[in-house]
Design an enzyme around this catalytic site. Structure first.
Site, mmCIF file in Angstrom:
data_model
loop_
_atom_site.group_PDB
_atom_site.id
_atom_site.type_symbol
_atom_site.label_atom_id
_atom_site.label_comp_id
_atom_site.label_asym_id
_atom_site.label_seq_id
_atom_site.Cartn_x
_atom_site.Cartn_y
_atom_site.Cartn_z
ATOM 1 C CE1 TYR A 22 -3.356 -2.816 0.449
ATOM 2 C CE2 TYR A 22 -2.279 -3.308 2.530
ATOM 3 C CZ TYR A 22 -3.176 -3.640 1.538
ATOM 4 O OH TYR A 22 -3.883 -4.799 1.633
ATOM 5 C CG HIS B 36 -4.963 -0.499 3.147
ATOM 6 N ND1 HIS B 36 -4.672 -0.530 4.491
ATOM 7 C CD2 HIS B 36 -5.413 -1.737 2.845
ATOM 8 C CE1 HIS B 36 -4.932 -1.741 4.978
ATOM 9 N NE2 HIS B 36 -5.390 -2.489 3.996
HETATM 10 MG MG MG Z 1 -8.712 -3.356 1.267
#
Ligand code: MG
Length: 415
Positions: free
Chosen positions: A157, A210
């Site tokens: 992320y 995220h």
């Molecule tokens: Mg997710």
């Protein structure tokens, strides 16, 4: 005499190194029990204690068939409601009660929800890699096995692995996962441009933000990703800032999926009724199980919002099965996240292994075949627990590191 709850037990197991919490509700009928998922992987002992010390004394002796009554009873009993520990404990019991209900009826749960709207469930898998070439190779391998939707990330992320503070952080800054949001946005836009150039537009693509960037940065990222035809942008806005979805909506036509951190209806009600999201993607055990998730699915249907339930590795196969049973019966189903449960002989780079241990502990979990996931037709949720196998994989308590994400100046950012 009706079916009454005789005992409730908590089984914690970590066949893949992730702490899973299973709640087993035993009844007064010989051999009749239900299994539910209460996995709060990073606080598993809290859920265990909550079930054993509070829910079990509350529920033993009560009628196991009255699921709605028992859900409300559990939800209201502590006076202070909601939150992940409480909701996961309730979810474990709730799913087990639906499992029992199905066994009593001699039907799989999707039949109790109205029967199938589709025979199999299209899923999205996760692709990552060190660079564009590796990511495109992985995309091709998934396409060869029939996968139609892929979530693409480059280096997770953003921010890489937990470790020492980089030299750009202030002196004395703590260890963590350090993020550079501007770099992440540049890399992500380049990634999707590269993927579309190389593999074309047939595959449906998803990207998960995220919640790791500031809301206005998410607006910019969404606008820059527009040309690459995303199926949806996942969790662009932090749970605490969802008012920003209105601004995001005004600026871009990119489909928005939001909600894996949601706890209760207050958090999703206006997002759905005001058409601020396209996909609702709650984590079933986090919202309290099948009972509230079914209400949410039906509510979302009224507003043209589709479901995309959270389906990560840190939930048990029982919860994966619960997702699939609701998906099968939902007219407003969108896509299902499927975190990597494949036939035992299948291994791909981003998977930790062939999942042999998981399948031995949880026989009966839904199966992936050629592009779709199928539930089995056993009564209830169709997943069992081999307790002797489960005992071979004890859970461990450690300090969670991946949630310690930090900005360039060393301050914390939501993970
Ligand atoms: Mg997710």
């Amino acid at each position: 005499m009706g079916v009454t709850i005789q005992n409730i037990r908590v089984i914690c197991t970590a066949p893949e190194g992730i702490n899973l919490v299973v709640i087993k509700v035993e009844t007064n009928q010989p051999g009749l029990y239900g299994l539910g998922c209460g996995t709060f992987a990073y606080r598993h002992l809290l859920v265990k204690q909550l079930v054993e010390e509070y829910l079990k004394p509350l529920l033993v002796g009560r009628n196991a068939e009255n699921i709605e009554e028992l859900w409300q009873l559990m939800h209201q009993n502590a006076y202070w409601r909601n939150g992940p520990a409480e909701n996961n404990a309730i979810s474990g019991v709730d799913m087990a009660l639906w499992d029992i209900k199905g066994k009593l009826a001699g039907m799989p749960c999707y039949q109790l929800f109205g029967g199938k709207c589709r025979e199999g469930i299209p899923v999205y898998r996760h692709v990552d890699g060190k660079d564009l070439s590796e990511i495109c190779e992985n995309i091709q391998r998934y396409q060869e096995m029939g996968i139609t939707h892929l979530r693409c990330q480059c280096g997770g992320y953003g921010g890489g692995r937990y470790g020492k503070a980089p030299s750009t952080a202030p002196e004395g800054a703590p260890d963590g996962i350090y993020l550079d949001s501007r770099q992440y946005i540049r890399d992500t836009v380049k990634l999707f441009q590269g993927i579309r150039d190389r593999v074309g537009y047939d595959i449906a693509l998803v990207h998960d933000v995220h919640e790791r960037i500031a809301p206005m940065e998410a607006v910019r990222l969404a606008k820059e990703l527009e040309p690459y035809d995303l199926f949806f942008l996942e969790d662009p806005i932090p749970l605490e800032q969802t008012d920003w979805l209105r601004i995001l909506r005004q600026q871009t036509s990119i489909p928005i999926a939001q909600g894996e951190l949601f706890n209760n209806p207050v958090e999703w009600k206006h997002l759905i009724s005001e058409h601020l999201i396209d996909f609702i993607r709650v984590h079933l055990s986090q919202v309290g199980g099948i009972t509230p998730a079914r209400k949410l699915q039906i509510f979302a249907e009224q507003f043209g919002v589709r479901t995309a339930w959270h389906g990560p590795g840190d939930m048990s196969p029982i919860a994966h099965a619960a997702n699939i049973h609701i998906d099968l019966a939902a007219p407003n189903f969108g896509v299902q996240e499927w975190s990597g449960i494949e036939p035992p002989n299948f291994v791909i780079q981003d998977l930790k292994g062939p999942h042999g241990a998981l399948l031995e502990v949880f026989p009966g979990l839904p199966e992936y075949r050629d592009g779709y996931v199928y539930a089995n037709d056993k009564p209830g949720l169709g997943v069992d627990l081999d307790e002797a196998e489960a005992a071979k994989y004890p859970c461990e308590n450690t300090v969670t590191q991946w949630t310690q994400t930090r900005l360039r100046d060393g301050s914390l950012q939501t993970p």
